[in-house]
Design a protein around this motif. Structure first.
Motif, PDB file in Angstrom:
ATOM      1  N   ASP A 151       0.800  -1.225   0.000  1.00  0.00           N
ATOM      2  CA  ASP A 151       0.000   0.000   0.000  1.00  0.00           C
ATOM      3  C   ASP A 151       0.832   1.274   0.000  1.00  0.00           C
ATOM      4  OD1 ASP A 151      -2.383  -1.555   0.232  1.00  0.00           O
ATOM      5  OD2 ASP A 151      -1.927  -1.814   2.360  1.00  0.00           O
ATOM      6  N   ASN A 152       1.957   1.234   0.696  1.00  0.00           N
ATOM      7  CA  ASN A 152       2.745   2.450   0.871  1.00  0.00           C
ATOM      8  C   ASN A 152       4.213   2.216   0.555  1.00  0.00           C
ATOM      9  OD1 ASN A 152       0.557   4.008   2.062  1.00  0.00           O
ATOM     10  ND2 ASN A 152       0.783   2.641   3.814  1.00  0.00           N
ATOM     11  N   PRO A 153       4.923   3.302   0.219  1.00  0.00           N
ATOM     12  CA  PRO A 153       6.368   3.173   0.038  1.00  0.00           C
ATOM     13  C   PRO A 153       7.025   2.701   1.337  1.00  0.00           C
ATOM     14  CG  PRO A 153       5.581   5.291  -0.775  1.00  0.00           C
ATOM     15  CD  PRO A 153       4.436   4.651  -0.049  1.00  0.00           C
ATOM     16  N   VAL A 154       8.150   2.026   1.201  1.00  0.00           N
ATOM     17  CA  VAL A 154       8.873   1.494   2.352  1.00  0.00           C
ATOM     18  C   VAL A 154      10.146   2.308   2.543  1.00  0.00           C
ATOM     19  CG1 VAL A 154      10.009  -0.565   3.288  1.00  0.00           C
ATOM     20  CG2 VAL A 154       7.955  -0.816   1.892  1.00  0.00           C
ATOM     21  N   SER A 155      10.385   2.718   3.784  1.00  0.00           N
ATOM     22  CA  SER A 155      11.591   3.507   4.057  1.00  0.00           C
ATOM     23  C   SER A 155      12.795   2.582   4.247  1.00  0.00           C
ATOM     24  CB  SER A 155      11.401   4.373   5.309  1.00  0.00           C
ATOM     25  OG  SER A 155      11.475   3.567   6.468  1.00  0.00           O
ATOM     26  N   LEU A 156      13.960   3.107   3.891  1.00  0.00           N
ATOM     27  CA  LEU A 156      15.185   2.332   4.088  1.00  0.00           C
ATOM     28  C   LEU A 156      15.425   2.095   5.575  1.00  0.00           C
ATOM     29  CD1 LEU A 156      17.669   3.774   1.432  1.00  0.00           C
ATOM     30  CD2 LEU A 156      16.118   1.828   1.276  1.00  0.00           C
ATOM     31  N   ARG A 157      14.949   3.021   6.399  1.00  0.00           N
ATOM     32  CA  ARG A 157      15.092   2.859   7.856  1.00  0.00           C
ATOM     33  C   ARG A 157      14.360   1.593   8.311  1.00  0.00           C
ATOM     34  NH1 ARG A 157      12.241   4.124  12.248  1.00  0.00           N
ATOM     35  NH2 ARG A 157      13.396   4.521  14.152  1.00  0.00           N
ATOM     36  N   ASP A 158      13.145   1.382   7.799  1.00  0.00           N
ATOM     37  CA  ASP A 158      12.380   0.186   8.177  1.00  0.00           C
ATOM     38  C   ASP A 158      13.079  -1.090   7.704  1.00  0.00           C
ATOM     39  OD1 ASP A 158      10.490   1.748   9.394  1.00  0.00           O
ATOM     40  OD2 ASP A 158       9.006   1.582   7.779  1.00  0.00           O
ATOM     41  N   ILE A 159      13.570  -1.061   6.459  1.00  0.00           N
ATOM     42  CA  ILE A 159      14.291  -2.238   5.945  1.00  0.00           C
ATOM     43  C   ILE A 159      15.529  -2.481   6.797  1.00  0.00           C
ATOM     44  CG2 ILE A 159      15.572  -3.199   3.989  1.00  0.00           C
ATOM     45  CD1 ILE A 159      13.681  -1.606   2.133  1.00  0.00           C
ATOM     46  N   SER A 160      16.223  -1.402   7.138  1.00  0.00           N
ATOM     47  CA  SER A 160      17.436  -1.504   7.952  1.00  0.00           C
ATOM     48  C   SER A 160      17.145  -2.160   9.300  1.00  0.00           C
ATOM     49  CB  SER A 160      18.021  -0.102   8.165  1.00  0.00           C
ATOM     50  OG  SER A 160      19.077  -0.147   9.088  1.00  0.00           O
ATOM     51  N   LEU A 161      16.060  -1.718   9.945  1.00  0.00           N
ATOM     52  CA  LEU A 161      15.707  -2.272  11.259  1.00  0.00           C
ATOM     53  C   LEU A 161      15.281  -3.732  11.157  1.00  0.00           C
ATOM     54  CD1 LEU A 161      13.724   0.762  12.711  1.00  0.00           C
ATOM     55  CD2 LEU A 161      15.940  -0.109  13.505  1.00  0.00           C
ATOM     56  N   ARG A 162      14.495  -4.061  10.148  1.00  0.00           N
ATOM     57  CA  ARG A 162      14.005  -5.443  10.009  1.00  0.00           C
ATOM     58  C   ARG A 162      15.104  -6.412   9.595  1.00  0.00           C
ATOM     59  NH1 ARG A 162       8.949  -3.006   7.811  1.00  0.00           N
ATOM     60  NH2 ARG A 162       9.909  -3.001   5.756  1.00  0.00           N
ATOM     61  N   GLN A 163      16.020  -5.952   8.740  1.00  0.00           N
ATOM     62  CA  GLN A 163      17.002  -6.870   8.153  1.00  0.00           C
ATOM     63  C   GLN A 163      18.410  -6.737   8.727  1.00  0.00           C
ATOM     64  OE1 GLN A 163      15.759  -9.220   6.421  1.00  0.00           O
ATOM     65  NE2 GLN A 163      13.754  -8.237   6.365  1.00  0.00           N
ATOM     66  N   GLY A 164      18.624  -5.726   9.553  1.00  0.00           N
ATOM     67  CA  GLY A 164      19.957  -5.561  10.159  1.00  0.00           C
ATOM     68  C   GLY A 164      21.020  -5.161   9.144  1.00  0.00           C
ATOM     69  N   ILE A 165      20.633  -4.360   8.163  1.00  0.00           N
ATOM     70  CA  ILE A 165      21.573  -3.857   7.153  1.00  0.00           C
ATOM     71  C   ILE A 165      21.709  -2.356   7.382  1.00  0.00           C
ATOM     72  CG2 ILE A 165      22.045  -3.638   4.677  1.00  0.00           C
ATOM     73  CD1 ILE A 165      19.941  -5.887   4.219  1.00  0.00           C
ATOM     74  N   SER A 166      22.944  -1.848   7.383  1.00  0.00           N
ATOM     75  CA  SER A 166      23.127  -0.422   7.673  1.00  0.00           C
ATOM     76  C   SER A 166      22.447   0.452   6.622  1.00  0.00           C
ATOM     77  CB  SER A 166      24.613  -0.069   7.761  1.00  0.00           C
ATOM     78  OG  SER A 166      25.141   0.172   6.479  1.00  0.00           O
ATOM     79  N   ILE A 167      21.936   1.586   7.076  1.00  0.00           N
ATOM     80  CA  ILE A 167      21.249   2.517   6.176  1.00  0.00           C
ATOM     81  C   ILE A 167      22.201   3.013   5.091  1.00  0.00           C
ATOM     82  CG2 ILE A 167      20.238   4.824   6.023  1.00  0.00           C
ATOM     83  CD1 ILE A 167      18.506   4.226   8.302  1.00  0.00           C
ATOM     84  N   ASP A 168      23.456   3.288   5.460  1.00  0.00           N
ATOM     85  CA  ASP A 168      24.432   3.760   4.468  1.00  0.00           C
ATOM     86  C   ASP A 168      24.579   2.754   3.333  1.00  0.00           C
ATOM     87  OD1 ASP A 168      24.843   6.016   5.936  1.00  0.00           O
ATOM     88  OD2 ASP A 168      26.751   5.368   6.804  1.00  0.00           O
ATOM     89  N   PHE A 169      24.682   1.488   3.706  1.00  0.00           N
ATOM     90  CA  PHE A 169      24.838   0.426   2.709  1.00  0.00           C
ATOM     91  C   PHE A 169      23.575   0.317   1.853  1.00  0.00           C
ATOM     92  CE2 PHE A 169      26.415  -4.181   2.025  1.00  0.00           C
ATOM     93  CZ  PHE A 169      27.239  -3.763   0.991  1.00  0.00           C
ATOM     94  N   LEU A 170      22.404   0.400   2.492  1.00  0.00           N
ATOM     95  CA  LEU A 170      21.137   0.348   1.746  1.00  0.00           C
ATOM     96  C   LEU A 170      21.030   1.525   0.766  1.00  0.00           C
ATOM     97  CD1 LEU A 170      18.570  -0.747   4.477  1.00  0.00           C
ATOM     98  CD2 LEU A 170      19.262  -2.050   2.453  1.00  0.00           C
ATOM     99  N   GLU A 171      21.493   2.707   1.187  1.00  0.00           N
ATOM    100  CA  GLU A 171      21.438   3.866   0.295  1.00  0.00           C
ATOM    101  C   GLU A 171      22.280   3.643  -0.951  1.00  0.00           C
ATOM    102  OE1 GLU A 171      22.490   7.105   2.876  1.00  0.00           O
ATOM    103  OE2 GLU A 171      20.413   7.384   3.537  1.00  0.00           O
TER     104      GLU A 171
END
Length: 145
Positions: A23-43
């Motif tokens: 339904d909605n866009p997903v933030s990298l912060r949420d992915i980072s918290l759920r998957q344990g991947i750093s936000i910098d790396f996700l960016e």
């Protein structure tokens, strides 16, 4: 043969995105918290995925990322290509005149590793994001979670 963490994390992050972006866009912060991947790396990863039009970014307070195509249209090879991940089992360049060990001939086991590389790449070409989402859902149902 080894996939770098960039390739593995890209697939993991996209599976997460595909499961939550109904339904909605997903933030990298949420992915980072759920998957344990750093936000910098996700960016870094999502910048490449966006360039290859696998995802698109949505601006605003409820912004984040959404898939640009249906999950069944995104092959794992598309994801690996987007993040410059290459599956290689041989050290030499296939088009090179020189062999694996810098000599004029290929190494004795070259054809074996070359064949394995083809199998692996075909496997990734046949698997889509949809396959991974469906498998995860089936496992949860089967295990009673």
């Amino acid at each position: 043969m080894k996939l770098t963490s960039k390739g593995r994390y890209a697939v993991t992050a996209l599976v997460d995105l595909a499961r939550f972006n109904r339904d909605n866009p997903v933030s990298l912060r949420d992915i980072s918290l759920r998957q344990g991947i750093s936000i910098d790396f996700l960016e870094q990863i999502f910048s490449k995925l966006k360039k290859k039009e696998i995802v698109q970014s949505i601006r605003g307070t409820q912004g984040g990322y959404v898939l640009n195509r249906q999950p069944n249209e995104i092959k794992l090879t598309n994801i690996f290509d987007a993040v410059d991940e290459k599956v290689k089992t041989v050290q030499c360049k296939k088009e090179s005149k020189k062999g694996c060990n810098g000599k004029a001939t290929k190494c004795l086991t070259h054809n074996l590793w070359d064949e394995l590389e083809n199998h692996i790449n075909n496997f990734f070409e046949e698997k889509s994001l949809e396959d991974l989402i469906t498998k995860k859902t089936q496992e949860r149902i089967h295990n009673g979670h």
